[in-house]
Design a protein around this motif. Structure first.
Motif, PDB file in Angstrom:
ATOM      1  N   LEU A  68       0.844  -1.199   0.000  1.00  0.00           N
ATOM      2  CA  LEU A  68       0.000   0.000   0.000  1.00  0.00           C
ATOM      3  C   LEU A  68       0.878   1.247   0.000  1.00  0.00           C
ATOM      4  N   VAL A  69       0.274   2.409  -0.209  1.00  0.00           N
ATOM      5  CA  VAL A  69       1.076   3.641  -0.295  1.00  0.00           C
ATOM      6  C   VAL A  69       1.382   4.232   1.079  1.00  0.00           C
ATOM      7  N   GLY A  70       0.656   3.820   2.119  1.00  0.00           N
ATOM      8  CA  GLY A  70       0.852   4.376   3.455  1.00  0.00           C
ATOM      9  C   GLY A  70       1.925   3.658   4.240  1.00  0.00           C
ATOM     10  N   ASN A  71       2.314   4.258   5.366  1.00  0.00           N
ATOM     11  CA  ASN A  71       3.285   3.640   6.267  1.00  0.00           C
ATOM     12  C   ASN A  71       2.520   2.919   7.369  1.00  0.00           C
ATOM     13  N   VAL A 105       0.370   9.253   0.498  1.00  0.00           N
ATOM     14  CA  VAL A 105       1.553   8.547  -0.012  1.00  0.00           C
ATOM     15  C   VAL A 105       2.749   8.902   0.866  1.00  0.00           C
ATOM     16  N   LYS A 106       3.383   7.903   1.448  1.00  0.00           N
ATOM     17  CA  LYS A 106       4.479   8.137   2.391  1.00  0.00           C
ATOM     18  C   LYS A 106       5.811   7.670   1.792  1.00  0.00           C
ATOM     19  N   PHE A 107       6.478   8.589   1.078  1.00  0.00           N
ATOM     20  CA  PHE A 107       7.763   8.252   0.453  1.00  0.00           C
ATOM     21  C   PHE A 107       8.847   7.991   1.490  1.00  0.00           C
ATOM     22  N   GLU A 108       8.679   8.541   2.703  1.00  0.00           N
ATOM     23  CA  GLU A 108       9.740   8.448   3.711  1.00  0.00           C
ATOM     24  C   GLU A 108       9.802   7.092   4.400  1.00  0.00           C
ATOM     25  N   LYS A 109       8.831   6.207   4.158  1.00  0.00           N
ATOM     26  CA  LYS A 109       8.845   4.930   4.873  1.00  0.00           C
ATOM     27  C   LYS A 109       9.987   4.045   4.391  1.00  0.00           C
ATOM     28  N   GLY A 136       4.521   1.036  -6.887  1.00  0.00           N
ATOM     29  CA  GLY A 136       4.142   2.312  -7.482  1.00  0.00           C
ATOM     30  C   GLY A 136       5.014   3.482  -7.095  1.00  0.00           C
ATOM     31  N   ARG A 137       6.076   3.257  -6.299  1.00  0.00           N
ATOM     32  CA  ARG A 137       6.880   4.367  -5.771  1.00  0.00           C
ATOM     33  C   ARG A 137       7.398   5.300  -6.871  1.00  0.00           C
TER      34      ARG A 137
END
Length: 371
Positions: free
Chosen positions: A73-76, A262-266, A272-273
């Protein structure tokens, strides 16, 4: 060959109440019981009781459940505390939205993913496929739950009459196990109406007992049964997206104005990144279209797919539209060219069967409850 629609555990009860039924995402669901305007206004001013058993519950367990969900998923998901919930999305490799989801953390290594009814199988298949290489199990629990929701300002008082669970300590986007009217339940507080309220995940065999108990407890509070029709106008007023309308595989979370999920920092990669990084940059430099609210100056109601126009040119498209019982006017959500997205932009209309009806551009949501 068409298959018969699925029935919720409350099907016979809905019919006994005279509900108008409709096929929704393969389920036979109550559209309305009497007046959808009255049901809508009951939720805004008192309380409404919904059967949401068509939603898709998927359980994820195992030592690497959090790491797996953060990849899929997109979340952390690793930062979701025990007993809390997170709004998130599952996307394709190209960043297109497969579905928007709520993920509940039920224990140290147990999570429940709730998908939209029409996408539940797609989400289940995607999670199962993405689980390869992780010490985590994906389980289809759609048949294990019925889901009831009590929504509206009177919902805390109604719930307190049937449970001794700590409702005051139950924050927004959280869930706790408890007993409601003698029935074991997961009590959640996530909502989809713009009002305070509770969602109750229970075993299907307990659904009717719980519905009747809530109906009795809510009688003095003006509680009424509510169908899908008013659920749609309630969420529209609250500016909440509906999959297939504001969210599709043709849009990324950034296109939908929901890039915050969307959490790019995880830690680690996620599906999908790279595509989403590019979408985030596009949204900052040259957003193609933005999601806005539209309020009619006249009485004609816009519907999904109607063109939004300005200066004789098509500048966007309506995604959802309906009469707003709270505002007393037709409203719509629409994606429009960024140049026309500022609230108060003049000269914007909707092409309703060849006539350009004037509309006011406003910021979402149309309605926000008083805390």
């Amino acid at each position: 060959m068409s298959t018969a629609p699925r029935l919720t555990a409350l099907d016979a009860l809905h019919r006994s109440l005279g509900a108008t039924m409709t096929d929704f995402a393969g389920w036979d669901m109550p559209l309305r019981y009497a007046s959808e305007r009255e049901e809508h206004n009951a939720v805004r001013t008192r309380a409404g009781l919904f059967d949401l058993s068509h939603m898709g519950e998927i359980t994820v367990t195992g030592p690497e459940a959090a790491a797996f969900l953060s990849y899929a998923l997109v979340g952390n998901i690793a930062t979701v505390g025990n007993g809390r919930a997170r709004y998130t999305m599952i996307v394709q490799e190209d960043g297109g939205i497969v579905d928007d989801l709520i993920v509940y953390r039920l224990g140290e290594t147990e999570y429940m993913v709730v998908a939209n009814a029409g996408n539940a199988q797609i989400v289940l298949d995607a999670l199962t496929e993405r689980a390869g290489g992780f010490d985590a199990e994906v389980r289809d629990d759609r048949d294990a739950y019925a889901l009831l929701a009590v929504q509206g300002p009177e919902s805390p008082a109604i719930m307190k009459a049937v449970t001794d669970a700590d409702l005051d300590g139950l924050k927004y986007y959280a869930g706790l196990p408890g007993t409601v009217a003698g029935v074991p339940a997961l009590i959640a507080r996530t909502g989809y109406t713009g009002e305070d309220g509770f969602e109750l995940f229970v075993a299907p065999e307990h659904a009717e007992q719980l519905w009747q108990a809530l109906t009795e407890a809510g009688a003095s509070h003006g509680l009424v049964p509510c169908g899908l029709s008013c659920r749609d106008t309630l969420r529209l007023e609250a500016g909440m997206p509906l999959y297939g309308h504001e969210l599709t595989t043709a849009l990324t979370p950034f296109d939908a104005g929901l890039g915050r999920v969307v959490k790019f920092e995880k830690e680690g990669d996620f599906v999908g990144r790279e595509a989403l990084k590019a979408a985030a940059e596009r949204a900052e430099t040259a957003p193609p279209r933005k999601l806005v609210g539209l309020i009619a100056e006249g009485r004609r109601v816009p519907r999904a797919g109607f063109p939004v126009v300005a200066d004789g040119q098509v500048i966007g498209e309506v995604t959802s539209g309906a009469p707003s019982p709270t505002l007393g006017k037709p409203i719509a959500m629409a994606y429009v060219d960024a140049a026309f997205a500022a609230p108060g932009t003049e000269g914007v209309g909707v092409d309703i069967r060849g006539t350009h009806e004037p509309y006011e551009v406003v910021a979402l949501p149309f309605y926000k409850r008083q805390k």
